[in-house]
Every structure is written in C-alpha cells, then in structure tokens.
Enzyme design. Structure first.
Site, mmCIF file in Angstrom:
data_model
loop_
_atom_site.group_PDB
_atom_site.id
_atom_site.type_symbol
_atom_site.label_atom_id
_atom_site.label_comp_id
_atom_site.label_asym_id
_atom_site.label_seq_id
_atom_site.Cartn_x
_atom_site.Cartn_y
_atom_site.Cartn_z
ATOM 1 N N CYS A 84 128.201 29.565 -14.379
ATOM 2 C CA CYS A 84 129.616 29.169 -14.426
ATOM 3 C C CYS A 84 129.801 27.800 -15.101
ATOM 4 O O CYS A 84 129.667 27.709 -16.318
ATOM 5 C CB CYS A 84 130.209 29.225 -13.012
ATOM 6 S SG CYS A 84 131.986 29.481 -13.047
ATOM 7 N N HIS A 173 128.451 33.702 -10.043
ATOM 8 C CA HIS A 173 127.674 32.878 -9.101
ATOM 9 C C HIS A 173 126.700 33.717 -8.280
ATOM 10 O O HIS A 173 127.044 34.108 -7.159
ATOM 11 C CB HIS A 173 128.628 32.186 -8.123
ATOM 12 C CG HIS A 173 129.471 31.131 -8.737
ATOM 13 N ND1 HIS A 173 129.113 29.807 -8.770
ATOM 14 C CD2 HIS A 173 130.665 31.211 -9.362
ATOM 15 C CE1 HIS A 173 130.047 29.102 -9.377
ATOM 16 N NE2 HIS A 173 131.008 29.935 -9.743
ATOM 17 N N GLU A 175 124.279 32.725 -6.608
ATOM 18 C CA GLU A 175 123.871 31.960 -5.421
ATOM 19 C C GLU A 175 124.857 32.136 -4.271
ATOM 20 O O GLU A 175 124.589 31.718 -3.149
ATOM 21 C CB GLU A 175 123.694 30.473 -5.776
ATOM 22 C CG GLU A 175 124.976 29.689 -6.001
ATOM 23 C CD GLU A 175 125.645 30.009 -7.345
ATOM 24 O OE1 GLU A 175 125.125 30.847 -8.102
ATOM 25 O OE2 GLU A 175 126.704 29.421 -7.620
HETATM 26 N N1 GLN Z 1 136.409 25.823 -13.688
HETATM 27 C C1 GLN Z 1 135.145 25.219 -13.722
HETATM 28 C C2 GLN Z 1 134.937 24.382 -14.961
HETATM 29 O O1 GLN Z 1 135.546 24.601 -15.973
HETATM 30 C C3 GLN Z 1 134.004 26.203 -13.584
HETATM 31 C C4 GLN Z 1 134.144 26.971 -12.305
HETATM 32 C C5 GLN Z 1 132.879 27.204 -11.566
HETATM 33 O O2 GLN Z 1 131.803 26.701 -11.885
HETATM 34 N N2 GLN Z 1 132.984 27.974 -10.530
HETATM 35 O O3 GLN Z 1 134.146 23.496 -14.882
#
Ligand code: GLN
Length: 209
Positions: A84, A173, A175
């Site tokens: 992410c 994610h 995890e």
């Molecule tokens: N919205 C976050 C970003 O742009 C990423 C979201 C996340 O890691 N769950 O950093």
C-alpha cells in the site's frame, strides 16, 4: 534470516505479529528488525515497507538518510516488499505530489484511488502461485500504468500485486489477515539468492538500532 520493517509509521506491529506467528506455527527462524537508521538497514537481508501514510513515511526516511540508502540497496538486489503506502514509495515518480518515490518499480500509481477511509473494503482476489486470498484495501492506490513487471493478481482490471525480480509490490494489506502466504512468498524471495545482510552477529527477535 533478518527481515527489516521500515519502522516509523503505519502497520508495523501487524507485520511483526504475522512474522512472529510464522515463526511459532511454521518453524520459520526469522528475526525482525525495525529499520529506522542506515545502520539498521545494513543488517537486514530483506525489507518490508508497510502501509500507512506515504507522505509521512517519505518525510521520515528522507530525514534519517534512509531514502538514498534504500534506493541503493534495493538497486543492488535487496529483496523488498511494499504494501500500500509501501508500494507508493517504491513506484515511479508521482508528479505534483508531496511524496517523492524511490522509483525502483516500473509502475505508476494513483494514491487514495478508491475514495476515503470509509470506502475501504475486503475482496477475494486470485494470486498466481497462491490462489484465492482475502485482500484488505484501505485507501488503496491504483496501479494505473505498469511496465516490465510480472502481474501476480488483479482486481477490477488493474494489477494489485506485481513483482519485478527482488521487488514485490501490493496495493493491499496481507498483514491485516491471518493468512501468511504472501509473507511466505516474500521469504522465499529472500531465501532464493536473497541479498546477504552484513550482520556479523545474531539479532534477537525485535531490536531497535
Ligand atoms: N492513503 C495512503 C497513502 O497515500 C496509503 C494507504 C495505506 O497504506 N493503507 O499514503
């Protein structure tokens, strides 16, 4: 095997817990190091960049000198898994954003592409070599363009898990589930010719350097 987790912000503890569980249940012998310094980075043979807030993680890795060190070591072959926000940080540059990226994985992402926090969701995806997996998407980025990468899973027509050699990127994610199979895949990446750490001693389960 020492796995580092970039340990400033985000779901660091969740990665640690999953790896601890893999040690207990699957007899893995993995030490986890929270990486917050260039010294700590030099001790690991694989690195996880967690989800969280990419602008914050960017600012801190820059401030502590890790940005350049990470780019160098990943370029030299250090296995890395970005989830992410972590994927955002390894992707190609994002124009006009407050976050600079390491530019090591040939994908362009759009941040927060599914909307606000409340639009987060869980959906089943099919991962090549793993099979069906419950993927948790939290303000996830979308991979809008991808180049020379192996697409391991898609959702709604866009890649959500890609690999290029030593680099694994996920928009979701793993995890946050009880399912260790993505982490297993990453450990296999480290195991098969993973980049050697420069550690000269055993590192206990969690250590701050
Ligand atoms: N919205 C976050 C970003 O742009 C990423 C979201 C996340 O890691 N769950 O950093």
């Amino acid at each position: 095997m020492n796995i580092g987790i970039v340990g400033y912000q985000g779901d660091v503890a969740e990665h640690v817990e999953l790896i601890e569980r893999m040690n207990d249940e699957y007899k893995r012998e993995v030490s986890v190091l929270l990486v917050r310094s260039v010294k700590a980075l030099s001790l690991v043979s694989g690195l996880i960049i967690p989800g969280g807030e990419s602008t914050t993680i960017y600012r801190l890795i820059k401030e502590f000198g890790l940005f350049d060190a990470m780019k160098t070591r990943i370029g030299e072959g250090l296995p890395v898994m970005g989830t992410c926000a972590g994927l955002i940080l390894i992707s190609r540059e994002i124009p006009g954003e407050r976050v600079r990226t390491l530019n090591v994985l040939d994908v362009n992402v759009k941040r927060n592409a599914y909307g606000r926090q409340g639009d987060s969701f869980v959906d089943e995806i099919d991962i090549e070599g793993i099979g069906s997996f419950n993927a948790v998407f939290i303000r996830a980025p979308i991979i809008e363009r991808w180049g020379n990468v192996l697409v391991l899973a898609k959702h709604g027509g866009s890649p959500v898990m890609v690999r290029d050699g030593n680099i694994l990127g996920l928009t979701f994610h793993p995890e946050l589930t009880e399912d260790p199979r993505v982490h297993e895949l990453f450990m296999d990446m480290i195991g098969s010719g993973g980049y050697p750490s420069t550690a000269t001693r055993d590192i206990p389960m969690i250590e701050y350097v």
